[in-house]
Design an enzyme around this catalytic site. Sequence first.
Site, PDB file in Angstrom:
ATOM      1  N   GLU A   1       0.854  -1.187   0.000  1.00 31.01           N
ATOM      2  CA  GLU A   1       0.000   0.000   0.000  1.00 31.01           C
ATOM      3  C   GLU A   1       0.882   1.227   0.000  1.00 31.01           C
ATOM      4  OE1 GLU A   1      -3.811   2.200   2.071  1.00 31.01           O
ATOM      5  OE2 GLU A   1      -3.075   0.330   2.920  1.00 31.01           O
TER       6      GLU A   1
ATOM      7  N   ASP B   1      10.008   6.674   1.128  1.00 31.20           N
ATOM      8  CA  ASP B   1       9.405   6.863  -0.182  1.00 31.20           C
ATOM      9  C   ASP B   1       9.155   5.514  -0.852  1.00 31.20           C
ATOM     10  OD1 ASP B   1       8.639   7.775  -2.680  1.00 31.20           O
ATOM     11  OD2 ASP B   1      10.677   8.242  -3.324  1.00 31.20           O
TER      12      ASP B   1
ATOM     13  N   ASP C   1      -3.167  12.393  -4.369  1.00 35.89           N
ATOM     14  CA  ASP C   1      -3.432  13.810  -4.576  1.00 35.89           C
ATOM     15  C   ASP C   1      -3.771  14.072  -6.044  1.00 35.89           C
ATOM     16  OD1 ASP C   1      -3.151  16.658  -4.980  1.00 35.89           O
ATOM     17  OD2 ASP C   1      -2.132  16.717  -3.041  1.00 35.89           O
TER      18      ASP C   1
ATOM     19  N   LYS D   1      -5.202  21.762 -10.330  1.00 33.51           N
ATOM     20  CA  LYS D   1      -4.893  22.771 -11.339  1.00 33.51           C
ATOM     21  C   LYS D   1      -4.149  22.161 -12.518  1.00 33.51           C
ATOM     22  CE  LYS D   1      -4.678  26.548  -7.979  1.00 33.51           C
ATOM     23  NZ  LYS D   1      -3.848  27.618  -7.375  1.00 33.51           N
TER      24      LYS D   1
ATOM     25  N   THR E   1     -14.562   5.696   3.567  1.00 33.63           N
ATOM     26  CA  THR E   1     -14.035   6.600   4.573  1.00 33.63           C
ATOM     27  C   THR E   1     -15.115   7.605   4.967  1.00 33.63           C
ATOM     28  OG1 THR E   1     -13.236   8.224   2.969  1.00 33.63           O
ATOM     29  CG2 THR E   1     -11.758   6.402   3.517  1.00 33.63           C
ATOM     30  N   LYS E   2     -14.912   8.307   6.090  1.00 34.12           N
ATOM     31  CA  LYS E   2     -15.857   9.340   6.505  1.00 34.12           C
ATOM     32  C   LYS E   2     -15.949  10.425   5.431  1.00 34.12           C
ATOM     33  CE  LYS E   2     -15.189   8.750  11.484  1.00 34.12           C
ATOM     34  NZ  LYS E   2     -14.718   9.391  12.746  1.00 34.12           N
ATOM     35  N   PHE E   3     -14.819  10.807   4.883  1.00 27.07           N
ATOM     36  CA  PHE E   3     -14.790  11.828   3.838  1.00 27.07           C
ATOM     37  C   PHE E   3     -15.559  11.350   2.608  1.00 27.07           C
ATOM     38  CE2 PHE E   3     -12.822  13.503  -0.032  1.00 27.07           C
ATOM     39  CZ  PHE E   3     -12.938  14.867   0.185  1.00 27.07           C
ATOM     40  N   GLU E   4     -15.354  10.081   2.261  1.00 19.77           N
ATOM     41  CA  GLU E   4     -16.017   9.513   1.089  1.00 19.77           C
ATOM     42  C   GLU E   4     -17.528   9.447   1.296  1.00 19.77           C
ATOM     43  OE1 GLU E   4     -15.591   5.457  -1.647  1.00 19.77           O
ATOM     44  OE2 GLU E   4     -14.320   5.770   0.112  1.00 19.77           O
TER      45      GLU E   4
END
Length: 242
Positions: free
Chosen positions: A71, A123, A146, A150, A221-224
């Site tokens: 992951e 990394d 991410d 833009k 997820t909570k955000f999802e």
Amino acid sequence: MTDPRHAQPRTPPSDTTHLREIKSYVLRTGRVGPGQARALEQHGPRFLLNYTPGAFDATTAFGRDAPLVMEIGFGMGNATAHIAALRPQDNFLCCEVHEPGVGALLKLVGEQGLENIRIVRHDAVEVLDHMLGEASLDGVHIFFPDPWHKSRHHKRRLIQGPFVNRLARHLKPGGYLHLATDWEPYAQQMLEVLSAEPLLQNTAAPGGTGFVEKPGYRPLTKFENRGLKLGHGVWDLVFRRA
């Protein structure tokens, strides 16, 4: 889950240069809470692995021989812990450099008694290049990288041809690459990049959108959940190594 990212070289690189300079993250600030600090101290010695260039011995690291899933960027680790608990038969090698997130996942590991997680605070690109051999992974998860919204920042997106080729070559035949994003333009770019990689085959039904239904092991997820209630979409892609 975190937003894995990479830095773009100042001059147009060859594929080799791109792979050498790509980064799977951007360092974020954040305070390590008391519970996370305790988890780092208590569980770190067992579940944290040092970044050590050379052949990675997964059997020794996990104490058993089992399918290995990598992951890249797990954020605060909630989804990672959920998946590891749901799939105890698999080993999960997790790369994250955000210290609060590492502490948060270690806290979940201790609370849930998870034995099939190991964490490398480094990394992921260098872990791929210098620790893992080609055809060594049974799966790769990259959730909500991410999107760099833009247009002038699109070159910073993690999911690009050279990196996807690198991932594909590290998968065993039949191994899978699972990506998820909540940004539709990035989802379309992901689909284009993965579809152009000859080592990968889409598992989505022919003639459809190219995306798959969310696999049962990936939690919301909570955000999802909040986004879905507002009518926002989430797109999952699952490709397999030919």
